[in-house]
Design a protein around this motif. Sequence first.
Motif, PDB file in Angstrom:
ATOM      1  N   PRO A   1       0.828  -1.215   0.000  1.00 28.30           N
ATOM      2  CA  PRO A   1       0.000   0.000   0.000  1.00 28.30           C
ATOM      3  C   PRO A   1       0.858   1.259   0.000  1.00 28.30           C
ATOM      4  O   PRO A   1       1.991   1.256   0.464  1.00 28.30           O
TER       5      PRO A   1
ATOM      6  N   ILE B   1       0.938   5.221   1.412  1.00 28.78           N
ATOM      7  CA  ILE B   1       0.375   6.012   2.498  1.00 28.78           C
ATOM      8  C   ILE B   1       0.615   7.486   2.193  1.00 28.78           C
ATOM      9  O   ILE B   1       1.751   7.897   1.939  1.00 28.78           O
TER      10      ILE B   1
ATOM     11  N   PRO C   1      -3.742   5.166   4.057  1.00 32.87           N
ATOM     12  CA  PRO C   1      -3.294   4.256   3.000  1.00 32.87           C
ATOM     13  C   PRO C   1      -4.350   4.099   1.909  1.00 32.87           C
ATOM     14  O   PRO C   1      -5.538   4.347   2.138  1.00 32.87           O
TER      15      PRO C   1
ATOM     16  N   CYS D   1      -5.575  -1.635   2.791  1.00 37.83           N
ATOM     17  CA  CYS D   1      -5.054  -2.172   4.041  1.00 37.83           C
ATOM     18  C   CYS D   1      -5.502  -3.609   4.238  1.00 37.83           C
ATOM     19  O   CYS D   1      -6.405  -4.104   3.556  1.00 37.83           O
TER      20      CYS D   1
ATOM     21  N   SER E   1      -7.157  -6.160   7.064  1.00 37.46           N
ATOM     22  CA  SER E   1      -8.006  -6.049   8.252  1.00 37.46           C
ATOM     23  C   SER E   1      -8.233  -7.439   8.835  1.00 37.46           C
ATOM     24  O   SER E   1      -8.426  -8.408   8.090  1.00 37.46           O
TER      25      SER E   1
ATOM     26  N   ASP F   1      -6.662  -2.731  11.504  1.00 35.98           N
ATOM     27  CA  ASP F   1      -6.459  -2.373  10.105  1.00 35.98           C
ATOM     28  C   ASP F   1      -5.011  -1.915   9.984  1.00 35.98           C
ATOM     29  O   ASP F   1      -4.574  -1.028  10.732  1.00 35.98           O
TER      30      ASP F   1
ATOM     31  N   ALA G   1      -1.541  -1.078   7.264  1.00 40.47           N
ATOM     32  CA  ALA G   1      -0.927  -0.887   5.952  1.00 40.47           C
ATOM     33  C   ALA G   1       0.555  -0.608   6.151  1.00 40.47           C
ATOM     34  O   ALA G   1       0.928   0.126   7.076  1.00 40.47           O
TER      35      ALA G   1
ATOM     36  N   TYR H   1       4.955  -6.663   4.010  1.00 44.81           N
ATOM     37  CA  TYR H   1       3.509  -6.640   3.773  1.00 44.81           C
ATOM     38  C   TYR H   1       3.049  -7.918   3.087  1.00 44.81           C
ATOM     39  O   TYR H   1       2.019  -8.496   3.457  1.00 44.81           O
TER      40      TYR H   1
ATOM     41  N   PHE I   1      -6.427   6.176  11.301  1.00 44.49           N
ATOM     42  CA  PHE I   1      -5.122   5.548  11.271  1.00 44.49           C
ATOM     43  C   PHE I   1      -4.116   6.427  12.009  1.00 44.49           C
ATOM     44  O   PHE I   1      -4.253   7.646  12.060  1.00 44.49           O
TER      45      PHE I   1
END
Length: 265
Positions: free
Chosen positions: A3, A5, A11, A14, A16, A135, A137, A144, A264
């Motif tokens: 992602p 940001i 982001p 994301c 979750s 959540d 990112a 990731y 966030f």
Amino acid sequence: MSPQIDADGIPDRCLSFTVSSTWGHFKRVGRTVTKQTYRIPPRTTVAGMLAAIVGAERNSYYETFGEDNAAIAITPESDLRTINIPTTGLGTDPDQDVTTTAKKRRNYSLTYQETTGDRQLHAYEVLADPSYRIDVALEDEEFYQKLHDHLEAGTSVYPPSLGKSEYLATIENVQAGQEPEPASSSGPYDIDSIVPIELADAIPQGGVAYESERSPAVMERHQGGRRTTRFDDYVFTRRSDGTVKTDAGTDVKPVSVGNRIVVFR
């Protein structure tokens, strides 16, 4: 791809998931005698849990969860209840060495601390049946992708827990590729997640009690270990159906993720 940001910390997509356990304990900084707990897992604790899932080495992941390249939102999904559990423990003896003497044929002789001394009684404050929606990112593409693959497969290198290692956690309801959208209204906002504001910035609501905490948010390597470089203040409610109401004039940027409004940080 990982992602992206933006400058507001939001982001474009994301991961979750819901993490829950029978018990939880996130030791408050600066408390010694009574083992008090944060009601919300600190951002650094969430980072450590995710690092355990992907098997990252100790002290290797702090930059991955830095201020500008990671975004995390935490939403309580259970009422935040605590109870005190008396626990007995043996104090450490600074004069006692724990040594290992190697012998032939890979046999070992271990010397342990004397354990017949008096125990000390401590009260641990623990969360009962805690559950949180996370959540997350990360702009670190390799991290990731590993996290994405483990969450999707329901696997982990090290078992996730909520604070103490014996409070093993269950991860459920994984959704990948969630796309946060700006909150539709111009405010005030009813936010489901914890909100990084001061208590004075929350708008009072009838029948809703706010609480606030201050906990570690960002860490860095330091002299072979780590140190906290940022603490966050945030506001939340103890009831799972409660929301934090705040005005559009604050610095927070509420976004919609699924059917929730989150912030966030």
